[in-house]
Design a protein around this motif. Structure first.
Motif, PDB file in Angstrom:
ATOM      1  N   UNK B  22     -23.007  22.778  32.256  1.00  0.00           N
ATOM      2  CA  UNK B  22     -23.516  23.827  33.141  1.00  0.00           C
ATOM      3  C   UNK B  22     -24.632  24.633  32.482  1.00  0.00           C
ATOM      4  N   UNK B  23     -24.518  24.799  31.165  1.00  0.00           N
ATOM      5  CA  UNK B  23     -25.530  25.547  30.422  1.00  0.00           C
ATOM      6  C   UNK B  23     -26.900  24.872  30.564  1.00  0.00           C
ATOM      7  N   UNK B  24     -26.898  23.548  30.474  1.00  0.00           N
ATOM      8  CA  UNK B  24     -28.153  22.790  30.560  1.00  0.00           C
ATOM      9  C   UNK B  24     -28.657  22.739  32.003  1.00  0.00           C
ATOM     10  N   UNK B  25     -27.732  22.631  32.949  1.00  0.00           N
ATOM     11  CA  UNK B  25     -28.124  22.465  34.357  1.00  0.00           C
ATOM     12  C   UNK B  25     -28.287  23.785  35.111  1.00  0.00           C
ATOM     13  N   UNK B  26     -28.129  24.908  34.405  1.00  0.00           N
ATOM     14  CA  UNK B  26     -28.214  26.219  35.066  1.00  0.00           C
ATOM     15  C   UNK B  26     -27.218  26.363  36.205  1.00  0.00           C
ATOM     16  N   UNK B  27     -26.036  25.820  36.017  1.00  0.00           N
ATOM     17  CA  UNK B  27     -24.967  25.930  37.018  1.00  0.00           C
ATOM     18  C   UNK B  27     -23.972  26.994  36.589  1.00  0.00           C
ATOM     19  N   UNK B  28     -23.156  27.425  37.546  1.00  0.00           N
ATOM     20  CA  UNK B  28     -22.075  28.362  37.249  1.00  0.00           C
ATOM     21  C   UNK B  28     -20.841  27.546  36.849  1.00  0.00           C
ATOM     22  N   UNK B  29     -20.505  27.558  35.571  1.00  0.00           N
ATOM     23  CA  UNK B  29     -19.423  26.707  35.051  1.00  0.00           C
ATOM     24  C   UNK B  29     -18.087  27.009  35.727  1.00  0.00           C
ATOM     25  N   UNK B  30     -17.815  28.287  35.968  1.00  0.00           N
ATOM     26  CA  UNK B  30     -16.529  28.637  36.584  1.00  0.00           C
ATOM     27  C   UNK B  30     -16.441  28.092  38.010  1.00  0.00           C
ATOM     28  N   UNK B  31     -17.563  28.179  38.730  1.00  0.00           N
ATOM     29  CA  UNK B  31     -17.579  27.651  40.105  1.00  0.00           C
ATOM     30  C   UNK B  31     -17.390  26.132  40.091  1.00  0.00           C
ATOM     31  N   UNK B 328      -6.302  13.334  21.244  1.00  0.00           N
ATOM     32  CA  UNK B 328      -7.242  13.012  20.156  1.00  0.00           C
ATOM     33  C   UNK B 328      -8.652  13.307  20.663  1.00  0.00           C
ATOM     34  N   UNK B 329      -9.282  14.393  20.223  1.00  0.00           N
ATOM     35  CA  UNK B 329     -10.599  14.662  20.792  1.00  0.00           C
ATOM     36  C   UNK B 329     -11.538  15.405  19.854  1.00  0.00           C
ATOM     37  N   UNK B 330     -12.829  15.141  20.089  1.00  0.00           N
ATOM     38  CA  UNK B 330     -13.899  15.819  19.354  1.00  0.00           C
ATOM     39  C   UNK B 330     -14.977  16.185  20.376  1.00  0.00           C
ATOM     40  N   UNK B 331     -15.356  17.464  20.392  1.00  0.00           N
ATOM     41  CA  UNK B 331     -16.311  17.922  21.407  1.00  0.00           C
ATOM     42  C   UNK B 331     -17.748  17.658  20.982  1.00  0.00           C
ATOM     43  N   UNK B 332     -18.569  17.304  21.975  1.00  0.00           N
ATOM     44  CA  UNK B 332     -19.987  17.026  21.744  1.00  0.00           C
ATOM     45  C   UNK B 332     -20.851  18.101  22.401  1.00  0.00           C
ATOM     46  N   UNK B 333     -22.039  18.312  21.826  1.00  0.00           N
ATOM     47  CA  UNK B 333     -23.037  19.130  22.513  1.00  0.00           C
ATOM     48  C   UNK B 333     -23.671  18.256  23.601  1.00  0.00           C
ATOM     49  N   UNK B 334     -24.433  18.858  24.505  1.00  0.00           N
ATOM     50  CA  UNK B 334     -25.054  18.088  25.587  1.00  0.00           C
ATOM     51  C   UNK B 334     -26.012  17.036  25.016  1.00  0.00           C
ATOM     52  N   UNK B 335     -26.789  17.414  24.008  1.00  0.00           N
ATOM     53  CA  UNK B 335     -27.757  16.451  23.471  1.00  0.00           C
ATOM     54  C   UNK B 335     -27.050  15.266  22.802  1.00  0.00           C
ATOM     55  N   UNK B 336     -25.941  15.545  22.117  1.00  0.00           N
ATOM     56  CA  UNK B 336     -25.192  14.432  21.502  1.00  0.00           C
ATOM     57  C   UNK B 336     -24.546  13.566  22.580  1.00  0.00           C
ATOM     58  N   UNK B 337     -24.077  14.214  23.648  1.00  0.00           N
ATOM     59  CA  UNK B 337     -23.503  13.468  24.780  1.00  0.00           C
ATOM     60  C   UNK B 337     -24.544  12.498  25.351  1.00  0.00           C
ATOM     61  N   UNK B 338     -25.759  12.964  25.517  1.00  0.00           N
ATOM     62  CA  UNK B 338     -26.817  12.101  26.079  1.00  0.00           C
ATOM     63  C   UNK B 338     -27.180  10.977  25.101  1.00  0.00           C
ATOM     64  N   UNK B 339     -27.018  11.236  23.829  1.00  0.00           N
ATOM     65  CA  UNK B 339     -27.252  10.192  22.824  1.00  0.00           C
ATOM     66  C   UNK B 339     -26.138   9.136  22.925  1.00  0.00           C
ATOM     67  N   UNK B 340     -24.922   9.597  23.101  1.00  0.00           N
ATOM     68  CA  UNK B 340     -23.800   8.664  23.270  1.00  0.00           C
ATOM     69  C   UNK B 340     -23.987   7.800  24.513  1.00  0.00           C
ATOM     70  N   UNK B 341     -24.589   8.381  25.560  1.00  0.00           N
ATOM     71  CA  UNK B 341     -24.785   7.642  26.812  1.00  0.00           C
ATOM     72  C   UNK B 341     -26.091   6.835  26.791  1.00  0.00           C
ATOM     73  N   UNK B 342     -26.793   6.868  25.643  1.00  0.00           N
ATOM     74  CA  UNK B 342     -28.050   6.141  25.451  1.00  0.00           C
ATOM     75  C   UNK B 342     -29.149   6.592  26.401  1.00  0.00           C
TER      76      UNK B 342
END
Lengths: 132, 345
Positions: B22-31, B328-342
């Protein structure tokens, strides 16, 4: 070129996919890759499969690896003693470098190794993760 | 009828929260979280795809089944993110788990129900005695265009089932039926990296019509009622849709919640309803009845009725549970997420 050939890699599918190894028919020593001669002098081997369980002997972090591994950089690589006796070098995945320690138990997982460019074959094989 | 001999789940370790997207997309995360009924989703590792996820889930299923891999006569993988357009995922997984050469294999695609359909295939092959055991797998590393609403839910994971004779089953499959129509709610054209969807049309005429239709159909055909089931699983594109279907049928929170894995990991597409089923099998007791209805855009739903047997108790501890992977989890930032998704390199 070697890394990009689908045929050369295909010849190693049994090793890379299933951790198949070679057992000396005389002394029972196991090898991950076939040797011409066992340390006991025997020349005959039978096929065996490693369980995929092992322990870390040493490890490092690669920041600037070969071009085919660039997308995965940085990544961890370890020397691993497999339960059945052979020693292998492989990537350790799903963990941070700081989590690695000599002696920790690891288990094999099946992962993408690398891709041969945008149009080529996707190469799969065995990596390791810390034992769950 | 055939039954489930073994089951296995796999969920990658990585997660991204709705807040981070939501931070990257300018959305309201709670909504977004309130609207979709989920807080985070799973993300594949850089070296994970439908094939590696299928392999990991299959290893767990075979451990629980306690059979030799060479006894398996077929492998079918349902996904909408097969790594190749031409070259099967099923033969790669088949080779990697050492099935030998004497087995049938094919990849299937029917949006999110491509995996559940493969259970029906294997039921037919087992019942007709063409094979003793068959592998049915549903797995995805689902795609979402940056900025699209799907980014919040499109996740990664998969489940595998060894299907065999009823006498050996941990859960017998008592009945199955499908509800199918040509409905243009969600699609991805050839050569396109991301799917498109018809917005709100994905609700009433698509998901709800088919999930409700198939569920009503199986209840009518078997003359059963919702109160007969200990657990109920509906396909989970988000956390809200299955809850609305539950309300229509009077399904209680106790029946629905154990399989509502979407709230913890997002929508794993072909793995979605099947991972709901593995959650339930991980905790079910002998005699428990389970109703599962999948959904695939385009559109269709497969409904199944299962009854757990005494054998389920011994099988539950033979492999990692779905919850083990959820935890079992490790959180990613948005940029790392996009790297994981190529999306970026």
């Amino acid at each position: 070129m070697f890394r990009e050939s689908p045929i050369i890699r295909w010849r190693n599918y049994s090793d890379r996919y299933k951790l198949s190894g070679h057992k000396c028919t005389k002394c029972g020593a196991n090898y991950f890759e076939k040797k011409g001669m066992c340390v006991c002098g025997n020349l005959i081997f039978s096929e065996m499969f490693f369980s995929g369980n092992g322990k870390i002997v040493s490890f490092t972090k690669i920041h600037s690896g070969p071009s085919v591994f660039e997308e995965q950089s940085p990544y961890c690589v370890a020397i691993i003693d497999l339960e059945e006796g052979a020693r292998i070098t492989a990537q350790i995945v799903d963990c941070k470098y700081d989590e690695l320690k000599i002696g920790l138990g690891v288990e094999a997982v099946f992962r993408k190794l690398y891709k041969s460019g945008e149009k080529g074959i996707i190469h799969y094989g065995t990596k390791f993760r810390l034992k769950l | 009828m055939a039954g489930i001999i073994g089951w296995g789940a796999y969920i990658p370790k990585y997660r991204i929260t709705a807040e981070e997207i939501a931070l990257v997309n300018n959305d309201n995360a709670n909504a977004i979280k309130a609207g979709l009924g989920l807080t985070e989703k799973s993300v594949p590792g850089k070296d994970e795809d439908t094939i590696t996820i299928s392999h990991a889930a299959t290893k767990n299923a075979i451990l629980r089944a306690g059979i030799k891999t060479k006894e398996i006569g077929s492998i079918y993988i349902g996904s909408e993110s097969h790594p190749y357009a031409v070259k099967p995922s099923s033969s790669i997984v088949g080779d990697a788990i050492d099935l030998g050469n004497d087995y049938m294999a094919v990849d299937t695609e029917f949006a999110c129900k491509a995996g559940s359909a493969t259970i029906q295939f294997n039921m037919g092959f087992v019942d007709s005695k063409m094979i003793n055991y068959g592998l049915s797998i549903g797995a995805d590393t689902s795609q979402a265009e940056p900025g699209n609403a799907l980014e919040y839910s499109a996740a990664a994971g998969g489940a595998a089932f060894v299907i065999g004779k009823n006498e050996e089953a941990i859960a017998t499959i008592d009945y199955t039926c499908s509800f199918t129509s040509d409905t243009p709610d969600f699609w991805r054209r050839a050569m396109q990296p991301y799917p498109s969807h018809a917005g709100r049309f994905t609700g009433e005429p698509a998901y709800f019509k088919h999930v409700v239709g198939a569920t009503k159909m199986i209840l009518e055909k078997t003359k059963m009622e919702m109160k007969d089931f200990k657990y109920v699983v509906f396909h989970m594109p988000n956390g809200k849709f299955p809850e609305r279907v539950a309300k229509i049928f009077g399904v209680t929170k106790e029946q629905l919640e154990p399989g509502l894995i979407v709230k913890k990991i997002g929508n794993t597409y072909s793995g979605s309803a099947l991972l709901g089923l593995t959650c339930v099998l991980d905790i079910a007791k002998p005699g428990d009845k389970i109703l599962m209805t999948s959904y695939g855009s385009g559109s269709g739903s497969d409904s199944f009725i299962l009854t757990c047997t005494e054998k389920i108790v011994g099988a539950q501890k033979k492999a990692l549970t779905t919850q083990d992977y959820v935890d079992r989890k490790e959180y990613l930032t948005y940029s790392k997420y996009r790297k994981h998704m190529e999306t970026i390199h």
